[in-house]
Design a protein around this motif. Structure first.
Motif, short mmCIF file in Angstrom:
data_model
loop_
_atom_site.label_atom_id
_atom_site.label_comp_id
_atom_site.label_asym_id
_atom_site.label_seq_id
_atom_site.Cartn_x
_atom_site.Cartn_y
_atom_site.Cartn_z
N GLU A 42 40.94 48.94 29.78
CA GLU A 42 39.51 49.15 29.57
C GLU A 42 39.20 50.55 29.03
O GLU A 42 38.09 50.81 28.54
CB GLU A 42 38.74 48.92 30.87
CG GLU A 42 39.02 49.94 31.97
CD GLU A 42 40.24 49.59 32.82
OE1 GLU A 42 40.40 50.20 33.88
OE2 GLU A 42 41.02 48.72 32.39
N LEU A 43 40.19 51.46 29.12
CA LEU A 43 40.01 52.82 28.61
C LEU A 43 40.65 53.01 27.23
O LEU A 43 40.85 54.13 26.78
CB LEU A 43 40.59 53.83 29.59
CG LEU A 43 39.94 53.87 30.98
CD1 LEU A 43 40.70 54.83 31.90
CD2 LEU A 43 38.49 54.28 30.88
N MET A 44 41.01 51.91 26.60
CA MET A 44 41.71 51.96 25.33
C MET A 44 40.95 52.77 24.27
O MET A 44 41.53 53.57 23.53
CB MET A 44 41.95 50.54 24.81
CG MET A 44 42.82 50.48 23.56
SD MET A 44 44.56 50.80 23.92
CE MET A 44 44.99 49.28 24.76
N ALA A 79 42.28 56.08 22.50
CA ALA A 79 42.50 56.07 21.05
C ALA A 79 41.83 57.27 20.39
O ALA A 79 42.37 57.86 19.45
CB ALA A 79 41.97 54.77 20.45
N GLU A 80 40.64 57.64 20.88
CA GLU A 80 39.95 58.80 20.32
C GLU A 80 40.76 60.08 20.52
O GLU A 80 40.84 60.92 19.62
CB GLU A 80 38.57 58.93 20.96
CG GLU A 80 37.58 57.88 20.52
CD GLU A 80 36.21 58.08 21.15
OE1 GLU A 80 36.09 59.00 21.99
OE2 GLU A 80 35.28 57.33 20.82
N VAL A 81 41.35 60.23 21.71
CA VAL A 81 42.17 61.41 21.97
C VAL A 81 43.44 61.37 21.11
O VAL A 81 43.85 62.39 20.54
CB VAL A 81 42.53 61.51 23.45
CG1 VAL A 81 43.50 62.67 23.70
CG2 VAL A 81 41.27 61.68 24.30
N LEU A 141 48.73 66.36 25.85
CA LEU A 141 47.55 65.55 26.16
C LEU A 141 47.66 64.16 25.55
O LEU A 141 47.34 63.15 26.19
CB LEU A 141 46.29 66.26 25.64
CG LEU A 141 46.00 67.64 26.24
CD1 LEU A 141 44.78 68.26 25.59
CD2 LEU A 141 45.83 67.57 27.75
N ARG A 142 48.12 64.09 24.33
CA ARG A 142 48.30 62.78 23.68
C ARG A 142 49.26 61.90 24.46
O ARG A 142 49.04 60.69 24.61
CB ARG A 142 48.83 62.99 22.26
CG ARG A 142 47.79 63.33 21.22
CD ARG A 142 48.53 63.54 19.91
NE ARG A 142 47.67 63.61 18.76
CZ ARG A 142 48.12 63.79 17.53
NH1 ARG A 142 49.42 63.91 17.32
NH2 ARG A 142 47.30 63.86 16.51
N THR A 202 37.28 63.53 27.62
CA THR A 202 37.04 62.86 26.34
C THR A 202 37.70 63.60 25.19
O THR A 202 38.19 64.73 25.33
CB THR A 202 35.52 62.79 26.08
OG1 THR A 202 35.02 64.14 25.99
CG2 THR A 202 34.82 62.07 27.22
N ALA A 203 37.66 62.97 24.03
CA ALA A 203 38.20 63.60 22.83
C ALA A 203 37.42 64.87 22.50
O ALA A 203 38.00 65.85 22.01
CB ALA A 203 38.16 62.62 21.66
N ALA A 204 36.12 64.86 22.77
CA ALA A 204 35.31 66.06 22.51
C ALA A 204 35.78 67.22 23.37
O ALA A 204 35.81 68.37 22.91
CB ALA A 204 33.83 65.76 22.80
#
Length: 332
Positions: free
Chosen positions: A102-104, A108-110, A89-90, A60-62
């Motif tokens: 479905e993981l958009m 997007a958060e990352v 990573l991006r 995750t982005a976290a």
């Protein structure tokens, strides 16, 4: 049970996207690979499970933000390195977004994790006497000393990045006058750099002592394998420490192979070489990068100041003569 797509997506990212579609250089692929090695191990420790059991939903982005903080606070990486890791990573999550709609939201958060701005400091370059003191340290009567002296002289002559120098093959060198060398830089950009006759003589002498195939690396270790950048940094640190005995200013500087590139740029500026020529010499993409060296050279600034006509001081400025500065401002 549906298998997690992470392993397959990683393989597709590196083999299909990076190599075939983007035609990324070997150095870029290795850099991205190293980032993912670090990131997956970091997340695995935080999740308390082996890397092979990680799922894409756990990246995750976290976790990315925590990883970036770990790079700076624990590993001691610079902000520049931190931003390079983030770019790797991006790139992967941008790739995933096109294949797993479905993981958009997760992607997007990352992708929205920001790069960090770093203070732009003047490059810590070497003065000419410091360069000469370092070049005088290798024992040229030995093969290792001759190799090191030739490599460091080559770095100073060409302003090459360390990997560009370590990738150098004899076929890329023109030994006949005027001597020059073909270098391959970032993004596979190719450039021609002139060579001093003294550098050509050093390269010719090294090849005479240790003949190398035309397409093989010129600078090798005692076992005939190409030198590593870390090996060069280790040897250079020894030479700098020895040179600091005669030139104490070296003890206050963090000298790396890249310091010779900085020195080349600043000394070319001081010699009056046009910045557009220096840009081509060093292989800079942007002229702003080259201008950074012009701003760093104090000697060039001093000479420029001496050329400025000094103001006459027969009488004080008009605002000094006025009793009330506000009255003077009103006249403007």
């Amino acid at each position: 049970m549906k298998l997690d797509p992470l392993p397959q997506l990683l393989r597709m990212f590196f083999t299909d996207w990076m190599v075939q579609q983007r035609n990324a250089s070997q150095h870029t692929v290795k850099s991205y690979r190293d980032t993912w090695r670090l990131f997956l191990r970091f997340v695995a420790v935080r999740c308390g499970k082996p890397v092979v059991r990680l799922t894409l939903s756990e990246l995750t982005a976290a976790e990315v933000i925590a990883f970036l903080h770990h790079l700076e606070s624990v590993r001691g990486d610079t902000i520049g390195t931190r931003n390079c890791r983030l770019a790797a990573l991006r790139s992967f999550f941008g790739f995933v977004a096109t294949r797993e709609p479905e993981l958009m939201a997760q992607c997007a958060e990352v992708m929205n994790v920001p790069t960090k701005k770093a203070p732009i400091r003047a490059p810590d370059y070497l003065e000419p006497e410091e360069v000469q003191a370092i070049l005088a340290q290798p024992d040229r009567s030995t093969l290792i000393g001759q190799r090191d002296h030739t490599l460091l002289s080559f770095l100073y002559n060409t302003g090459a990045r360390i990997q560009e120098a370590l990738d150098l093959c004899p076929q890329a060198i023109r030994f006949e006058a005027p001597g020059c060398v073909r270098l391959y830089g970032k993004g596979r950009k190719e450039r021609i750099s002139p060579l001093w006759p003294e550098t050509v003589a050093l390269l010719r002498s090294l090849l005479k002592r240790v003949p190398r195939p035309a397409d093989a690396a010129l600078f090798v270790n005692r076992y005939g394998s190409p030198l590593s950048a870390s090996g060069v940094r280790f040897k250079l640190a020894e030479y700098v420490k020895a040179a600091a005995v005669d030139v104490p200013t070296l003890a206050q500087k963090h000298v790396t192979p890249h310091s010779f590139r900085h020195a080349t740029a600043v000394h070319l500026v001081a010699a009056g070489v046009d910045v557009t020529v220096i840009r081509s010499w060093l292989g800079h993409v942007s002229l702003e990068t080259t201008n950074h060296y012009a701003q760093a050279n104090l000697e060039t600034k001093r000479r420029a100041l001496e050329q400025v006509e000094k103001p006459k001081t027969d009488s004080p400025p008009s605002w000094r003569r006025d009793q009330d500065v506000l009255d003077w401002l009103d006249t403007l």
